[in-house]
Design a protein around this motif. Structure first.
Motif, mmCIF file in Angstrom:
data_model
loop_
_atom_site.group_PDB
_atom_site.id
_atom_site.type_symbol
_atom_site.label_atom_id
_atom_site.label_comp_id
_atom_site.label_asym_id
_atom_site.label_seq_id
_atom_site.Cartn_x
_atom_site.Cartn_y
_atom_site.Cartn_z
ATOM 1 N N LYS A 114 20.224 30.111 7.409
ATOM 2 C CA LYS A 114 20.052 30.520 8.802
ATOM 3 C C LYS A 114 19.255 29.487 9.593
ATOM 4 N N SER A 115 18.261 28.881 8.948
ATOM 5 C CA SER A 115 17.450 27.884 9.640
ATOM 6 C C SER A 115 18.282 26.649 9.976
ATOM 7 N N GLN A 116 19.196 26.264 9.078
ATOM 8 C CA GLN A 116 20.078 25.129 9.359
ATOM 9 C C GLN A 116 21.016 25.445 10.521
ATOM 10 N N LEU A 117 21.464 26.679 10.577
ATOM 11 C CA LEU A 117 22.391 27.086 11.621
ATOM 12 C C LEU A 117 21.728 27.063 13.001
ATOM 13 N N SER A 118 20.444 27.394 13.042
ATOM 14 C CA SER A 118 19.759 27.483 14.335
ATOM 15 C C SER A 118 19.026 26.198 14.721
ATOM 16 N N SER A 119 19.031 25.209 13.842
ATOM 17 C CA SER A 119 18.299 23.972 14.136
ATOM 18 C C SER A 119 19.139 23.041 15.013
ATOM 19 N N VAL A 120 18.440 22.152 15.724
ATOM 20 C CA VAL A 120 19.120 21.154 16.548
ATOM 21 C C VAL A 120 19.558 20.003 15.644
ATOM 22 N N SER A 121 20.755 19.499 15.877
ATOM 23 C CA SER A 121 21.275 18.388 15.086
ATOM 24 C C SER A 121 20.387 17.155 15.228
ATOM 25 N N PRO A 122 20.199 16.394 14.142
ATOM 26 C CA PRO A 122 19.538 15.093 14.277
ATOM 27 C C PRO A 122 20.409 14.175 15.132
ATOM 28 N N ASN A 123 19.821 13.119 15.697
ATOM 29 C CA ASN A 123 20.608 12.173 16.477
ATOM 30 C C ASN A 123 21.777 11.650 15.653
ATOM 31 N N THR A 124 22.959 11.669 16.221
ATOM 32 C CA THR A 124 24.244 11.305 15.598
ATOM 33 C C THR A 124 24.581 12.161 14.382
ATOM 34 N N GLY A 125 23.978 13.337 14.265
ATOM 35 C CA GLY A 125 24.426 14.278 13.242
ATOM 36 C C GLY A 125 25.883 14.637 13.510
ATOM 37 N N VAL A 126 26.670 14.779 12.448
ATOM 38 C CA VAL A 126 28.108 15.031 12.588
ATOM 39 C C VAL A 126 28.448 16.429 12.079
ATOM 40 N N SER A 127 29.130 17.188 12.914
ATOM 41 C CA SER A 127 29.641 18.495 12.499
ATOM 42 C C SER A 127 31.158 18.456 12.580
ATOM 43 N N HIS A 128 31.808 19.103 11.612
ATOM 44 C CA HIS A 128 33.276 19.059 11.515
ATOM 45 C C HIS A 128 33.811 20.480 11.503
ATOM 46 N N PHE A 129 34.644 20.795 12.464
ATOM 47 C CA PHE A 129 35.265 22.115 12.564
ATOM 48 C C PHE A 129 36.777 21.968 12.541
ATOM 49 N N ILE A 130 37.442 22.851 11.810
ATOM 50 C CA ILE A 130 38.905 22.898 11.809
ATOM 51 C C ILE A 130 39.334 24.147 12.577
ATOM 52 N N ILE A 131 40.146 23.927 13.597
ATOM 53 C CA ILE A 131 40.582 25.016 14.479
ATOM 54 C C ILE A 131 42.065 25.267 14.259
ATOM 55 N N LYS A 132 42.423 26.506 13.953
ATOM 56 C CA LYS A 132 43.837 26.880 13.817
ATOM 57 C C LYS A 132 44.206 27.848 14.934
ATOM 58 N N LEU A 133 45.273 27.518 15.634
ATOM 59 C CA LEU A 133 45.779 28.378 16.698
ATOM 60 C C LEU A 133 47.160 28.865 16.259
ATOM 61 N N GLU A 134 47.165 29.975 15.563
ATOM 62 C CA GLU A 134 48.412 30.491 14.974
ATOM 63 C C GLU A 134 49.402 30.846 16.066
ATOM 64 N N ASN A 135 50.572 30.211 16.018
ATOM 65 C CA ASN A 135 51.633 30.449 17.008
ATOM 66 C C ASN A 135 51.163 30.198 18.437
ATOM 67 N N GLY A 136 50.253 29.226 18.570
ATOM 68 C CA GLY A 136 49.767 28.872 19.907
ATOM 69 C C GLY A 136 48.908 29.937 20.554
ATOM 70 N N ASN A 137 48.330 30.838 19.744
ATOM 71 C CA ASN A 137 47.531 31.937 20.282
ATOM 72 C C ASN A 137 46.138 31.438 20.680
ATOM 73 N N LEU A 138 45.920 31.275 21.992
ATOM 74 C CA LEU A 138 44.637 30.762 22.491
ATOM 75 C C LEU A 138 43.526 31.798 22.416
#
Length: 245
Positions: free
Chosen positions: A205-229
């Protein structure tokens, strides 16, 4: 904040160089940056692209929706001053809003608006790809390896090979977004609380609420099934990764 708009320091450029080398084998389809000096051209985004093997000619699109949170009367002053203002008001950071600053809800609304814009962009790209007779046309000359992020040492095999974590597949869009710490913490909060983002199992939880270090990289994969926005499926592969520093 937004009011003190200075370029990167020497340390900042070194950090951006390191991030660029770390991401040098990733082929991005789009790059968006905050329009503040420390993020846009001649700074973090441009430095990262300058190290990239595949994206040197890619245009950096600046967007004011990616600016850092506005801190009003506290801008340009030490963090201790902001904390003192919050204490005097009987509140705590980061929920405290200085006079003339943005509330967390206002920052989140900016983030939501920009994210929905990205989703719309991805859907349009997919539709365009289908019009061009499928993925073969869309991925011509592009190897899947160019889309794989260098997370081997930071994620479980399950996270990288799962259906949600389609990092090795050709993606309709592979987007680099360069922004700021407080803004991104709000954006990630929106992903988790409003869109039920799937998080790495070892994230605290502490990692989730902390501010990223400078140039910290986060990677998210987004799926839009059948173009559902309306129902994006979001998987967080990595949060605030800083092993390159």
């Amino acid at each position: 904040g937004q009011g003190v708009d200075e370029p990167l320091s020497a340390t900042g450029f070194r950090q951006a160089d390191a991030a660029g080398l770390f991401l040098s084998n990733v082929k991005f389809t789009h790059v968006f940056s905050s329009d503040l000096l420390r993020a846009k051209q001649a700074s973090t985004a441009a430095t990262i692209l300058g190290k990239n093997k595949f994206c040197k000619g890619l245009e950096i699109k600046c967007d004011a929706r990616l600016r850092e949170r506005k801190y009003g009367v506290a801008e340009g002053r030490p963090l201790t001053d902001l904390k003192a203002m919050a204490k005097a008001a009987g509140e705590q950071c980061p929920s405290f809003t200085p006079s003339g600053g943005e509330t967390l809800d206002e920052v989140r609304e900016r983030a939501k608006d920009f994210f929905e814009f990205l989703c719309q962009l991805a859907v349009e790209l997919e539709q365009k790809g289908q019009d061009m007779h499928g993925a073969a046309s869309r991925s011509s000359g592009t190897s899947a390896e160019q889309f794989v992020f260098p997370w081997t040492n930071h994620c479980s095999e399950a996270e990288l090979s799962s259906d949600n974590g389609g990092a090795s597949k050709i993606l309709d869009a592979n987007i680099l977004v360069v922004s700021h710490g407080a803004y991104m913490r709000n954006w990630i909060g929106y992903f988790v609380s409003d869109l039920n983002c799937t998080l790495p199992t070892n994230l605290t939880k502490s990692q989730l609420s902390s501010v990223s270090p400078n140039t910290g990289v986060s990677h998210f994969i987004i799926k839009l099934e059948n173009g559902n926005l309306l129902k994006p499926e979001i998987t967080c592969v990595c949060l605030n990764q800083d092993s390159h520093l």
